[in-house]
Design a protein around this motif. Structure first.
Motif: not given
Length: 812
Positions: A225-234
């Protein structure tokens, strides 16, 4: 008695004695002749009193005789009672009218009609038809698929319909290359092959994956999900330039791949985790070496003819859907995923990301730059002839208005739950309703029964037909009911887009339904009823599930079962339409209200959906022998819906609901009022359009209540206005070939209200300098344009419901 004698004389057409001294008395249409004494007659005051008393007695006797004769004349007609034995089928948008019958025949009561439907439905026939429709894999274009299509056509023809036929399309369907199967390798730091990882079933693949290869390090991205991919970058595990490994569930395969591509990933591997799909074979779990397949086209229909049909005579221009991915994707088994996850190092995954693969530490990856994977995808596009099969029962008063019910017929595997149950229920309903018509039930509108082809490739058959008749369907189609995934299909999880108090929320569609393992609120074996639907059908669904028994609790209706925990029925039952449903295209592309029903096991999700293990035997075992009963419950719910939609004088669609729906969608915009004001913008016009829509709905309701039920021209006008409600939410400002899902609330693209909310969320806070253009390309000028076009689309919806030019809003 003289008054009675006078009444008898008048009834016989004779002039009563003393008529020259008569005058009329009484009220209404009943008049009594009262003889008067001559002035100065011998009786005096006492005679006059006697005459008045006799006149009143005669009037009373005449009134009683009239009531008795009237009751005898109305014998057999509906009496308007509200008891369960005298409830009548809707003739005017409620349940207070008479069922249409041939002249001279007694009326059918609603309770009689429900009983007739139940008698015509046969659990044994349903069971046999599920077996026949899921005997083995029958992908589109195969000999097995052609044989099944001929069987469905023969079954429809044997039902005594007014007409049965097929229509065909040539479409481009991707298939695995016979000589070059897809391949997954693990490489050393120098590109040498460490091992070839097993892809156990060459027929398990992702249709519409980009062909080619991808090499890079591997990143675990949860559900993608978009939030999962954002968490990876973080967390320092940016997927850019790498391959991502994601779990089945939460969102569709197409959304996972689109999100990964937007994040810069080179390829996607999708696996079923035991936390989402049970994988203990002795307890009817998915074998660990079995992959789950799914198409990755972010859309529906043939992506090589986007927005227009792939009919035989069409010359295909060189077009591709914008929803086709540019990176390769491949499903893998849990066993193969476990081997890959054991090689990952780097940051530990968040606790909520951990699955249940045995002896697997869940890390995000990128800790060891020497470990790489290489994916080769060799799927090829094959021009394939597909066939949709149709049957029709014509209506008597509005034969050119259609209620459509359809089911996917094809399957890459046996498809017992995916397509077999839906096909069986479709044929059973056709046979039952045709028999009811022969027994005297008359349809007001036509019923269209459709068996769709190429459903496993993204509702290709249904969408191509929809595209072919798009210009007339909003004037012809009343509603669409999908029978796909009807028993143990995709479902479960919370109700996205709905609040706990039963209000329709603002989340965009895309809820896959195959989510994390559920914690059951009901005892094991209970069937959870789910309806993915347009808002226009919610009220009708509520009234129907109050009348159909639960297949697992015969003493309760479905409504009573879902509300037993004290929760609102909407939060338990209603879901938004997901893109992978054939019903979604009818609403988001065609502007036709649509619904898809499912019974799912709440305690234990069905693990074989979209796999080659989806067989009749496993489906029957998963239900503990209750497959015929559950399938019959689906047929009864859909049968009630078809009867109401095809019979009611005024369409039972809740045309006023969008006033409340819009309030739910507009609520998030209020948080950005200050940011809009500094740009000279206001939400006032949006709220004004919403108010016009609510007022138009209320006015239509008053017009319907005050109308003459015998005025067919007026009735048809009301129904046309109701039918155009959903269609009027399609934005006329975007091209169907580029943005096919034009619905401003449930479509996809920058024209939608949820997209506008997302754009406003990216604006800098009020008081900070506004950038000339934000990072997603939303300039102030573009923002103004989107707000204006959305506002006018909503105003046009209000105008369409208002009907008359002089009743339309003119504030702009």
């Amino acid at each position: 008695m003289s008054a009675v004698r006078l009444l008898l004389h008048r009834a016989a057409g004779r002039t009563p004695p003393g008529a020259q001294y008569c005058r009329e008395a009484g009220g209404g249409s009943v008049q009594v002749l009262i003889p008067l004494e001559r002035p100065g007659g011998p009786r005096g005051a006492q005679g006059r009193a006697t005459a008045i008393a006799c006149g009143l007695l005669g009037a009373l006797l005449f009134f009683v005789l009239g009531c008795v004769l009237g009751a005898m004349g109305r014998r057999g007609a509906p009496q308007g009672c509200s008891g369960p034995q005298t409830e009548l089928l809707a003739a005017g948008g409620n349940e207070e009218g008479v069922v249409l019958r041939p002249p001279g025949e007694p009326p059918l009561y609603w309770a009689d009609l429900r009983g007739l439907l139940q008698r015509e439905l046969s659990p044994q026939r349903l069971n046999a038809r599920v077996r026949r429709a899921s005997e083995g894999p029958h992908p589109p274009g195969s000999a097995q698929a052609q044989a099944l299509a001929q069987w469905v056509l023969a079954e429809l023809g044997a039902c005594g319909l007014d007409r049965a036929w097929t229509d065909s399309h040539y479409v481009g369907l991707p298939r695995p290359h016979r000589l070059h199967p897809n391949m997954l390798l693990r490489l050393d730091p120098w590109g040498g092959i460490l091992e070839q990882l097993p892809l156990e079933d060459p027929e398990a693949y992702c249709p519409y994956s980009a062909p080619g290869n991808a090499t890079g390090r591997l990143v675990y991205a949860h559900y993608g999900r978009p939030e999962d991919l954002a968490a990876l970058r973080t967390a320092g595990a940016d997927p850019y330039g790498h391959l991502v490994l994601v779990r089945v569930g939460e969102i569709s395969f197409a959304e996972k791949v689109a999100n990964a591509e937007a994040a810069g990933a080179r390829g996607v591997l999708i696996y079923p985790d035991p936390a989402d799909i049970p994988q203990d074979p002795p307890s009817l779990g998915l074998p660990p070496d079995t992959a789950v397949y799914g198409h990755v086209h972010l859309g529906s229909g043939d992506p090589y003819s986007p927005g227009f049909p792939s009919f035989n005579q069409t010359q295909f221009p060189p077009l591709r859907s914008l929803g086709l991915p540019q990176i390769p994707a491949q499903p893998i088994s849990a066993a193969t995923a476990a081997r890959l996850l054991r090689t990952l190092t780097g940051p530990e995954a968040p606790r909520g990301w951990w699955g249940r693969l045995p002896a697997v530490p869940y890390h995000l990856g990128l800790g060891d730059p020497g470990v790489q994977v290489h994916l080769d995808v060799h799927n090829v596009k094959v021009t394939t002839l597909i066939s949709n099969v149709f049957g029709c029962l014509q209506g008597r008063l509005e034969p050119d208005h259609y209620v459509i019910v359809g089911a996917q017929r094809d399957s890459l595997g046996p498809g017992a739950a995916r397509a077999g149950v839906g096909t069986a229920v479709l044929l059973e309903l056709t046979q039952a309703l045709a028999a009811m018509v022969r027994h005297g039930f008359q349809l007001r509108r036509s019923l269209l029964f459709v068996s769709w082809d190429a459903g496993d490739f993204g509702s290709v058959g249904s969408t191509e037909w929809l595209e072919g008749y798009f210009s007339v369907l909003h004037l012809k189609a009343v509603a669409y009911i999908s029978l796909d995934n009807a028993v143990l299909g995709e479902g479960g999880g919370p109700a996205p887009g709905f609040s706990g108090d039963g209000c329709w929320g603002s989340r965009m569609p895309g809820f896959s339904g195959r989510g994390p393992a559920l914690s059951p609120r009901n005892p094991p074996g209970d069937d959870k009823f789910i309806a993915r639907t347009s808002p226009l059908l919610v009220s009708l669904i509520e009234s129907i599930i109050k009348q159909v028994d639960s297949p697992s609790r015969s003493s309760q209706s479905i409504y009573e079962q879902v509300t037993a925990s004290g929760r609102h029925w909407i939060s338990e039952v209603i879901r938004p339409l997901p893109m992978e449903s054939s019903a979604y295209a009818f609403t988001a592309f065609g502007g036709v209200p649509a619904v898809e029903f499912s019974f799912v096991e709440e305690a234990r999700p069905y693990p074989f959906l979209s796999t080659r293990a989806d067989t009749y035997a496993r489906l029957e075992a998963a239900l503990g022998g209750r497959l015929p009963a559950v399938a019959e419950a689906v047929a009864e719910v859909v049968g009630h819906l078809l009867i109401r939609l095809s019979h009611d004088r005024i369409l039972p669609l809740d045309y006023s609901c969008y006033g409340d729906v819009l309030l739910q969608h507009l609520a998030p915009l209020g948080r950005h009022e200050a940011q809009l004001q500094v740009r000279g913008l206001t939400l006032g016009w949006l709220y004004s359009a919403r108010g016009d829509l609510a007022r138009a709905g209320e006015q239509l309701r008053r017009d319907v209540l005050g109308s003459d039920e015998g005025n067919e021209r007026l009735t048809r006008g009301f129904n046309l206005r109701i039918m155009r409600v959903e269609f009027s939410f399609l934005s006329p400002y975007v091209a169907p070939t580029e943005t096919p899902f034009r619905h401003v609330l449930y479509g996809r693209g920058p024209h939608t209200l949820p997209a506008l909310v997302a754009a406003l969320a990216r604006l800098p806070p009020a008081g900070t300098p506004a950038a000339p253009m934000d990072r997603d390309g939303d300039s102030d000028r573009e923002l103004r344009r989107r707000l204006a076009l959305l506002t006018w689309t909503l105003q046009a919806a209000a105008n369409a419901l208002a009907g008359n030019l002089w009743d339309m809003g003119s504030g702009f």
